[in-house]
Design a protein around this motif. Sequence first.
Motif, PDB file in Angstrom:
ATOM      1  N   VAL A 169     -49.155 -56.688  41.299  1.00  0.00           N
ATOM      2  CA  VAL A 169     -49.884 -56.095  41.787  1.00  0.00           C
ATOM      3  C   VAL A 169     -49.600 -55.868  43.305  1.00  0.00           C
ATOM      4  O   VAL A 169     -48.135 -55.886  43.981  1.00  0.00           O
ATOM      5  CB  VAL A 169     -50.590 -57.250  42.577  1.00  0.00           C
ATOM      6  CG1 VAL A 169     -51.660 -56.391  42.960  1.00  0.00           C
ATOM      7  CG2 VAL A 169     -51.477 -57.839  41.138  1.00  0.00           C
ATOM      8  N   ILE A 170     -49.542 -54.231  43.611  1.00  0.00           N
ATOM      9  CA  ILE A 170     -49.025 -53.306  45.382  1.00  0.00           C
ATOM     10  C   ILE A 170     -49.599 -54.709  46.266  1.00  0.00           C
ATOM     11  O   ILE A 170     -50.542 -54.308  45.968  1.00  0.00           O
ATOM     12  CB  ILE A 170     -49.151 -52.403  44.936  1.00  0.00           C
ATOM     13  CG1 ILE A 170     -48.156 -51.121  43.715  1.00  0.00           C
ATOM     14  CG2 ILE A 170     -48.319 -51.412  46.255  1.00  0.00           C
ATOM     15  CD1 ILE A 170     -46.716 -51.711  44.054  1.00  0.00           C
ATOM     16  N   ARG A 171     -48.822 -54.703  46.815  1.00  0.00           N
ATOM     17  CA  ARG A 171     -49.031 -55.183  47.944  1.00  0.00           C
ATOM     18  C   ARG A 171     -50.560 -55.071  48.711  1.00  0.00           C
ATOM     19  O   ARG A 171     -50.016 -53.333  49.823  1.00  0.00           O
ATOM     20  CB  ARG A 171     -48.113 -56.219  49.030  1.00  0.00           C
ATOM     21  CG  ARG A 171     -48.350 -57.274  49.980  1.00  0.00           C
ATOM     22  CD  ARG A 171     -47.299 -57.680  50.614  1.00  0.00           C
ATOM     23  NE  ARG A 171     -48.144 -58.373  51.803  1.00  0.00           N
ATOM     24  CZ  ARG A 171     -48.596 -59.539  52.284  1.00  0.00           C
ATOM     25  NH1 ARG A 171     -48.915 -60.645  50.900  1.00  0.00           N
ATOM     26  NH2 ARG A 171     -48.963 -60.132  52.870  1.00  0.00           N
ATOM     27  N   ASN A 172     -51.357 -55.687  49.421  1.00  0.00           N
ATOM     28  CA  ASN A 172     -52.225 -54.425  50.322  1.00  0.00           C
ATOM     29  C   ASN A 172     -53.354 -55.628  50.469  1.00  0.00           C
ATOM     30  O   ASN A 172     -54.338 -55.785  50.161  1.00  0.00           O
ATOM     31  CB  ASN A 172     -52.837 -53.603  49.347  1.00  0.00           C
ATOM     32  CG  ASN A 172     -54.229 -52.381  50.417  1.00  0.00           C
ATOM     33  OD1 ASN A 172     -54.197 -52.791  51.236  1.00  0.00           O
ATOM     34  ND2 ASN A 172     -54.289 -51.292  50.383  1.00  0.00           N
ATOM     35  N   PRO A 173     -53.030 -55.986  51.779  1.00  0.00           N
ATOM     36  CA  PRO A 173     -53.886 -56.871  52.510  1.00  0.00           C
ATOM     37  C   PRO A 173     -54.955 -56.754  52.628  1.00  0.00           C
ATOM     38  O   PRO A 173     -55.906 -58.082  53.004  1.00  0.00           O
ATOM     39  CB  PRO A 173     -53.222 -58.102  53.856  1.00  0.00           C
ATOM     40  CG  PRO A 173     -51.809 -57.348  53.204  1.00  0.00           C
ATOM     41  CD  PRO A 173     -51.759 -55.775  53.120  1.00  0.00           C
ATOM     42  N   GLY A 174     -54.947 -55.298  52.960  1.00  0.00           N
ATOM     43  CA  GLY A 174     -56.603 -54.925  53.577  1.00  0.00           C
ATOM     44  C   GLY A 174     -57.102 -54.682  52.263  1.00  0.00           C
ATOM     45  O   GLY A 174     -58.891 -54.303  52.850  1.00  0.00           O
ATOM     46  N   ARG A 175     -57.148 -54.521  51.220  1.00  0.00           N
ATOM     47  CA  ARG A 175     -57.677 -54.537  49.788  1.00  0.00           C
ATOM     48  C   ARG A 175     -57.483 -55.566  48.612  1.00  0.00           C
ATOM     49  O   ARG A 175     -56.806 -55.222  47.452  1.00  0.00           O
ATOM     50  CB  ARG A 175     -57.370 -53.120  49.502  1.00  0.00           C
ATOM     51  CG  ARG A 175     -58.286 -52.272  48.348  1.00  0.00           C
ATOM     52  CD  ARG A 175     -57.499 -50.696  48.567  1.00  0.00           C
ATOM     53  NE  ARG A 175     -58.476 -50.161  47.157  1.00  0.00           N
ATOM     54  CZ  ARG A 175     -58.140 -48.871  47.358  1.00  0.00           C
ATOM     55  NH1 ARG A 175     -56.572 -48.505  46.979  1.00  0.00           N
ATOM     56  NH2 ARG A 175     -58.902 -48.360  45.735  1.00  0.00           N
ATOM     57  N   PRO A 176     -57.854 -56.314  48.422  1.00  0.00           N
ATOM     58  CA  PRO A 176     -57.583 -57.570  47.989  1.00  0.00           C
ATOM     59  C   PRO A 176     -57.423 -56.928  46.279  1.00  0.00           C
ATOM     60  O   PRO A 176     -58.347 -56.083  45.429  1.00  0.00           O
ATOM     61  CB  PRO A 176     -58.668 -58.853  48.517  1.00  0.00           C
ATOM     62  CG  PRO A 176     -59.018 -58.482  49.839  1.00  0.00           C
ATOM     63  CD  PRO A 176     -58.649 -57.144  49.669  1.00  0.00           C
ATOM     64  N   PHE A 177     -57.153 -57.620  45.036  1.00  0.00           N
ATOM     65  CA  PHE A 177     -56.830 -57.171  44.278  1.00  0.00           C
ATOM     66  C   PHE A 177     -57.424 -58.931  43.107  1.00  0.00           C
ATOM     67  O   PHE A 177     -56.878 -59.993  43.184  1.00  0.00           O
ATOM     68  CB  PHE A 177     -54.914 -57.194  43.630  1.00  0.00           C
ATOM     69  CG  PHE A 177     -55.125 -56.530  42.477  1.00  0.00           C
ATOM     70  CD1 PHE A 177     -55.772 -54.778  42.096  1.00  0.00           C
ATOM     71  CD2 PHE A 177     -55.417 -57.413  41.415  1.00  0.00           C
ATOM     72  CE1 PHE A 177     -54.747 -54.529  40.562  1.00  0.00           C
ATOM     73  CE2 PHE A 177     -55.081 -56.853  39.858  1.00  0.00           C
ATOM     74  CZ  PHE A 177     -55.225 -55.349  39.494  1.00  0.00           C
ATOM     75  N   VAL A 178     -57.995 -58.109  42.599  1.00  0.00           N
ATOM     76  CA  VAL A 178     -59.349 -59.203  41.370  1.00  0.00           C
ATOM     77  C   VAL A 178     -59.209 -59.406  40.394  1.00  0.00           C
ATOM     78  O   VAL A 178     -59.599 -58.151  39.739  1.00  0.00           O
ATOM     79  CB  VAL A 178     -60.447 -59.702  42.123  1.00  0.00           C
ATOM     80  CG1 VAL A 178     -61.038 -60.739  41.420  1.00  0.00           C
ATOM     81  CG2 VAL A 178     -60.279 -59.884  44.104  1.00  0.00           C
ATOM     82  N   VAL A 179     -58.397 -60.061  39.514  1.00  0.00           N
ATOM     83  CA  VAL A 179     -58.700 -60.390  38.466  1.00  0.00           C
ATOM     84  C   VAL A 179     -59.836 -60.938  37.989  1.00  0.00           C
ATOM     85  O   VAL A 179     -60.229 -62.224  37.491  1.00  0.00           O
ATOM     86  CB  VAL A 179     -57.164 -60.348  37.617  1.00  0.00           C
ATOM     87  CG1 VAL A 179     -57.712 -60.511  35.478  1.00  0.00           C
ATOM     88  CG2 VAL A 179     -56.626 -59.322  37.154  1.00  0.00           C
ATOM     89  N   ASP A 180     -61.263 -60.667  36.923  1.00  0.00           N
ATOM     90  CA  ASP A 180     -62.248 -61.296  36.503  1.00  0.00           C
ATOM     91  C   ASP A 180     -61.698 -61.435  34.758  1.00  0.00           C
ATOM     92  O   ASP A 180     -61.706 -61.165  33.901  1.00  0.00           O
ATOM     93  CB  ASP A 180     -63.440 -60.463  36.164  1.00  0.00           C
ATOM     94  CG  ASP A 180     -64.879 -61.332  36.044  1.00  0.00           C
ATOM     95  OD1 ASP A 180     -64.473 -62.078  35.115  1.00  0.00           O
ATOM     96  OD2 ASP A 180     -65.657 -61.659  36.747  1.00  0.00           O
ATOM     97  N   ALA A 181     -61.823 -62.749  34.155  1.00  0.00           N
ATOM     98  CA  ALA A 181     -61.805 -62.904  32.971  1.00  0.00           C
ATOM     99  C   ALA A 181     -62.442 -63.259  32.628  1.00  0.00           C
ATOM    100  O   ALA A 181     -62.372 -65.110  32.521  1.00  0.00           O
ATOM    101  CB  ALA A 181     -60.061 -63.484  32.789  1.00  0.00           C
ATOM    102  N   SER A 182     -63.504 -63.136  31.972  1.00  0.00           N
ATOM    103  CA  SER A 182     -65.060 -64.446  32.014  1.00  0.00           C
ATOM    104  C   SER A 182     -65.238 -65.298  32.950  1.00  0.00           C
ATOM    105  O   SER A 182     -65.084 -66.496  32.319  1.00  0.00           O
ATOM    106  CB  SER A 182     -64.529 -64.755  30.145  1.00  0.00           C
ATOM    107  OG  SER A 182     -65.105 -64.244  29.435  1.00  0.00           O
ATOM    108  N   GLY A 183     -65.837 -64.879  33.864  1.00  0.00           N
ATOM    109  CA  GLY A 183     -66.340 -65.769  34.619  1.00  0.00           C
ATOM    110  C   GLY A 183     -64.735 -66.356  35.467  1.00  0.00           C
ATOM    111  O   GLY A 183     -64.677 -67.150  36.908  1.00  0.00           O
TER     112      GLY A 183
END
Length: 330
Positions: A169-183
């Motif tokens: 993941v490219i770092r961006n503190p103001g734009r969090p990165f979320v992966v959702d895997a079946s909840g």
Amino acid sequence: MDEAADWLLRLREAAGDPRVRDDFSAWISRSSEHHAAWHRVRESWHLLGEGKPVYEHVWRPRPLQAPSIGVGKGPRVRPGNHSRVTRRRWQWAATTSAIGLAACLLVVVVPSLLLRLEADHLTTTAQSRLVTLEDGTTVYLAADSAIKTDFSANRRQVRLLAGEAFFDVIRNPGRPFVVDASGVKVEVTGTAFDVRLSSSATQVELARGAVGVSFDAAQRGSLARLAPGQMLVVDRKSGAMTKSDIAPEDIGAWREGRLFVNDATIGAVVEQIQRYHTAWIAVPDVTLAQQTVTGLYDLRDPDRALRALVQPYGGKIREVSRFARIVSRL
């Protein structure tokens, strides 16, 4: 089957494109396996009520005609009551068999088609793929895997729909990165980690940075934080979270053709190997499927991996055909 499903979607999206039609005609005429796969996929899709099938003439069988009874070149003899009863029974049996086959096809084929409709990026059996997202983040998709992306101005979200993926993941503190895997949600600002989705659990392995893993269905919305070299397995039924250490070289080992498992059931490992095997794999021995293993298996030779997996428990791999494997201790 995967190729046939792809063709179904392409033909629906570009029904009037002569180049697509020509390419499809070349594909389906290449082998009898292509023709049979197209028949199964198209018939299953038609059962969903999607309207008149495209290329119906390619797969619809010719109507059966009742046989006439006669001898030599003499006049035909009209079937009697016995023949009519026999024919009705045959028609009933054929209809019942067709309904049963259609139900099986719906179970096997339709989920794959629906997944293709939902996914933005996906792979097929024994295929891997490197995807670069719009923010520069790279996602390495394992075999038989799929993701859907949803990016906004203040949030980046990816749903792992099936299989496994390694995220850098490219770092961006103001734009969090979320992966959702079946909840099960993995939230980061910039890091590298692997997420594996099975029928009952979600596994996260952290290579670099830090991540927070949450599961809303668990009691009190449990939150776990991982450091590099740690892995977390979330049982989505019970909500239990199990954290352990993992060697850096074993994180996302599938990228090099290796499958690392830690205290996993044989049934769960077979589920992972299935994504790399073109044959259907069955484990009818429930006791064998529930045995736990820890080890490293060669995904480049799925049959060898299966043998190594079950031999310590007296299991054997029986090759029913090139399309099926049975794992048992008999």
